[in-house]
Design a protein around this motif. Structure first.
Motif, mmCIF file in Angstrom:
data_model
loop_
_atom_site.group_PDB
_atom_site.id
_atom_site.type_symbol
_atom_site.label_atom_id
_atom_site.label_comp_id
_atom_site.label_asym_id
_atom_site.label_seq_id
_atom_site.Cartn_x
_atom_site.Cartn_y
_atom_site.Cartn_z
ATOM 1 N N TRP A 230 -13.779 13.792 6.753
ATOM 2 C CA TRP A 230 -13.043 13.420 5.534
ATOM 3 C C TRP A 230 -11.541 13.337 5.824
ATOM 4 O O TRP A 230 -10.882 12.356 5.463
ATOM 5 N N ASP A 231 -11.000 14.369 6.471
ATOM 6 C CA ASP A 231 -9.566 14.400 6.786
ATOM 7 C C ASP A 231 -9.183 13.256 7.713
ATOM 8 O O ASP A 231 -8.085 12.690 7.597
ATOM 9 N N ALA A 232 -10.079 12.901 8.637
ATOM 10 C CA ALA A 232 -9.801 11.803 9.562
ATOM 11 C C ALA A 232 -9.722 10.471 8.817
ATOM 12 O O ALA A 232 -8.836 9.644 9.091
ATOM 13 N N PHE A 233 -10.657 10.263 7.851
ATOM 14 C CA PHE A 233 -10.620 9.042 7.050
ATOM 15 C C PHE A 233 -9.300 8.949 6.275
ATOM 16 O O PHE A 233 -8.656 7.895 6.238
ATOM 17 N N GLU A 234 -8.926 10.056 5.642
ATOM 18 C CA GLU A 234 -7.693 10.072 4.845
ATOM 19 C C GLU A 234 -6.485 9.795 5.731
ATOM 20 O O GLU A 234 -5.577 9.031 5.360
ATOM 21 N N ARG A 235 -6.465 10.400 6.900
ATOM 22 C CA ARG A 235 -5.335 10.203 7.827
ATOM 23 C C ARG A 235 -5.243 8.744 8.277
ATOM 24 O O ARG A 235 -4.157 8.156 8.291
ATOM 25 N N ASP A 236 -6.382 8.135 8.603
ATOM 26 C CA ASP A 236 -6.373 6.733 9.039
ATOM 27 C C ASP A 236 -5.916 5.803 7.917
ATOM 28 O O ASP A 236 -5.163 4.844 8.152
ATOM 29 N N LEU A 237 -6.366 6.091 6.703
ATOM 30 C CA LEU A 237 -5.996 5.236 5.577
ATOM 31 C C LEU A 237 -4.533 5.389 5.186
ATOM 32 O O LEU A 237 -3.989 4.539 4.461
ATOM 33 N N ARG A 238 -3.889 6.440 5.639
ATOM 34 C CA ARG A 238 -2.472 6.645 5.347
ATOM 35 C C ARG A 238 -1.559 5.923 6.342
ATOM 36 O O ARG A 238 -0.340 5.910 6.153
ATOM 37 N N ASP A 239 -2.138 5.313 7.358
ATOM 38 C CA ASP A 239 -1.345 4.485 8.253
ATOM 39 C C ASP A 239 -0.830 3.281 7.465
ATOM 40 O O ASP A 239 -1.619 2.518 6.895
ATOM 41 N N GLU A 240 0.478 3.087 7.415
ATOM 42 C CA GLU A 240 1.077 2.099 6.526
ATOM 43 C C GLU A 240 0.586 0.678 6.804
ATOM 44 O O GLU A 240 0.262 -0.073 5.878
ATOM 45 N N GLU A 241 0.514 0.283 8.080
ATOM 46 C CA GLU A 241 0.086 -1.074 8.412
ATOM 47 C C GLU A 241 -1.391 -1.278 8.072
ATOM 48 O O GLU A 241 -1.783 -2.317 7.525
ATOM 49 N N PHE A 242 -2.212 -0.284 8.394
ATOM 50 C CA PHE A 242 -3.640 -0.379 8.103
ATOM 51 C C PHE A 242 -3.875 -0.437 6.598
ATOM 52 O O PHE A 242 -4.692 -1.225 6.108
ATOM 53 N N TRP A 243 -3.152 0.394 5.842
ATOM 54 C CA TRP A 243 -3.289 0.424 4.387
ATOM 55 C C TRP A 243 -2.884 -0.920 3.768
ATOM 56 O O TRP A 243 -3.571 -1.447 2.886
ATOM 57 N N ALA A 244 -1.787 -1.477 4.245
ATOM 58 C CA ALA A 244 -1.324 -2.767 3.726
ATOM 59 C C ALA A 244 -2.333 -3.874 4.047
ATOM 60 O O ALA A 244 -2.569 -4.783 3.236
ATOM 61 N N PHE A 245 -2.938 -3.811 5.233
ATOM 62 C CA PHE A 245 -3.935 -4.804 5.630
ATOM 63 C C PHE A 245 -5.161 -4.733 4.715
ATOM 64 O O PHE A 245 -5.692 -5.758 4.283
ATOM 65 N N LEU A 246 -5.613 -3.515 4.419
ATOM 66 C CA LEU A 246 -6.811 -3.339 3.605
ATOM 67 C C LEU A 246 -6.585 -3.703 2.145
ATOM 68 O O LEU A 246 -7.439 -4.315 1.501
ATOM 69 N N THR A 247 -5.452 -3.308 1.613
ATOM 70 C CA THR A 247 -5.223 -3.420 0.167
ATOM 71 C C THR A 247 -4.262 -4.534 -0.230
ATOM 72 O O THR A 247 -4.119 -4.813 -1.418
ATOM 73 N N ARG A 248 -3.580 -5.119 0.761
ATOM 74 C CA ARG A 248 -2.549 -6.118 0.486
ATOM 75 C C ARG A 248 -1.480 -5.549 -0.437
ATOM 76 O O ARG A 248 -0.946 -6.229 -1.317
ATOM 77 N N SER A 249 -1.221 -4.268 -0.252
ATOM 78 C CA SER A 249 -0.241 -3.566 -1.073
ATOM 79 C C SER A 249 0.386 -2.437 -0.263
ATOM 80 O O SER A 249 -0.230 -1.910 0.658
ATOM 81 N N THR A 250 1.608 -2.100 -0.626
ATOM 82 C CA THR A 250 2.272 -0.958 0.013
ATOM 83 C C THR A 250 2.319 0.250 -0.918
ATOM 84 O O THR A 250 2.941 1.254 -0.606
ATOM 85 N N THR A 251 1.641 0.138 -2.053
ATOM 86 C CA THR A 251 1.630 1.226 -3.027
ATOM 87 C C THR A 251 0.886 2.429 -2.466
ATOM 88 O O THR A 251 -0.245 2.311 -1.995
ATOM 89 N N ARG A 252 1.525 3.577 -2.518
ATOM 90 C CA ARG A 252 0.915 4.800 -2.028
ATOM 91 C C ARG A 252 0.178 5.497 -3.168
ATOM 92 O O ARG A 252 0.546 5.386 -4.327
ATOM 93 N N LYS A 253 -0.874 6.246 -2.810
ATOM 94 C CA LYS A 253 -1.650 6.989 -3.788
ATOM 95 C C LYS A 253 -1.727 8.456 -3.385
ATOM 96 O O LYS A 253 -1.513 8.781 -2.204
#
Length: 304
Positions: A230-253
């Motif tokens: 679980w922690d590994a998934f959260e950490r990977d999704l917090r990578d800014e470039e990866f997050w922007a690629f997945l969501t097309r957004s820079t909005t943090r949650k």
């Protein structure tokens, strides 16, 4: 004993469906009841709107989840209500009104305030001569007046009461969290109320996943493995470039893993997800598969 997390209907529904029942004790460390007309009406409006949205889709309402109710079992068998006093008291008052209009409605829980003598009797009678005995009774009386007012504004108060009974006994649920035995209620209350940040779907899912994984095999190792994943998934999704690629957004949650569960639980036909809808769909998946097959639920997450 491990913590228990499960959805519970507000009122008794079909057989074997868990619902809110028992005696709840509101300890002195909590402030008293303070919801006003706006909060009471908002709760009623939200439930009505959820039913109307389903009607527009020509579908039955999906489960509607309220904020968690956090309790701790007391030695005498009653529940100490650590968090959720405002919601549970308001729901008590709503069900009390519904019971005056619809004979099948029945109250299955009661509340007692440690700091208010005869609070259980007052909630039972709502004696108008006692509404100004103290500030809590005053606010409770005003909340009930707001409920009466809201029902009076509906096309038919009687039909509205029947509709609310149907909602509270079929699809309006609280998220019931029973803290482990030995938990310090004062410390837990302080921690829960320090920042007043609502729990996210993923935080509730995590508690559900870990509690089921421990029950499924009786081993702490499995829980630790899932927590690490679980922690590994959260950490990977917090990578800014990866997050922007997945969501097309820079909005943090607050928690990015919510995106993963939202992607796994499409909500076609709905303009937006109701509160805790994603948590409810994951809970349904676990219930459908059955506890012995819990591993398949988590495997579907890791393979997504």
């Amino acid at each position: 004993m491990e913590a228990t997390l499960e959805p519970r209907l507000v009122m008794r529904g079909e057989e074997d469906e868990p619902f809110v029942a028992g005696e709840f004790f509101v300890a002195a460390y909590q402030r008293g009841y303070r919801w006003g007309r706006a909060e009471v009406r908002q709760l009623l409006d939200d439930i009505k709107a959820h039913a109307r949205n389903a009607e527009k889709r020509r579908a039955l309402p999906t489960d509607y989840y309220l904020q968690p109710i956090v309790v701790l079992k007391r030695a005498d068998g009653t529940w100490e209500l650590v968090d959720g006093q405002q919601r549970l008291t308001t729901l008590f008052l709503i069900t009390k009104y519904v019971a005056t209009k619809f004979s099948d409605a029945k109250l299955d829980y009661w509340l007692t305030y440690e700091t208010r003598e005869d609070s259980r009797d007052y909630l039972d009678t709502l004696d108008p001569d006692r509404r100004d005995d103290n500030i809590d009774f005053h606010h409770i009386a005003r909340a009930y007046e707001a409920i009466v007012e809201w029902f009076g504004e509906q096309q038919s108060a009687g039909q509205a009461a029947i509709d609310l009974h149907s909602a509270l006994s079929k699809w309006v649920r609280v998220i019931w969290y029973e803290a482990p035995e030995g938990t310090d209620p004062n410390e837990l209350f302080t921690r829960l109320n320090r920042d007043r940040i609502p729990l996210t779907d993923s935080e509730l899912i995590k508690a559900l996943v870990l509690s089921h994984s421990g029950a499924a095999d009786g081993k702490m190792g499995r829980q630790q493995e899932i927590a690490a994943q679980w922690d590994a998934f959260e950490r990977d999704l917090r990578d800014e470039e990866f997050w922007a690629f997945l969501t097309r957004s820079t909005t943090r949650k607050p928690t990015h893993i919510d995106f993963l569960f939202e992607s796994m639980t499409p909500h076609a036909g709905m303009r937006e997800r109701p509160r805790y809808w994603t948590f409810g769909k994951v809970q349904e998946d676990i219930a459908t598969r059955g506890q012995p097959s819990f591993g398949a639920t988590w495997l579907s997450v890791t393979d997504f």
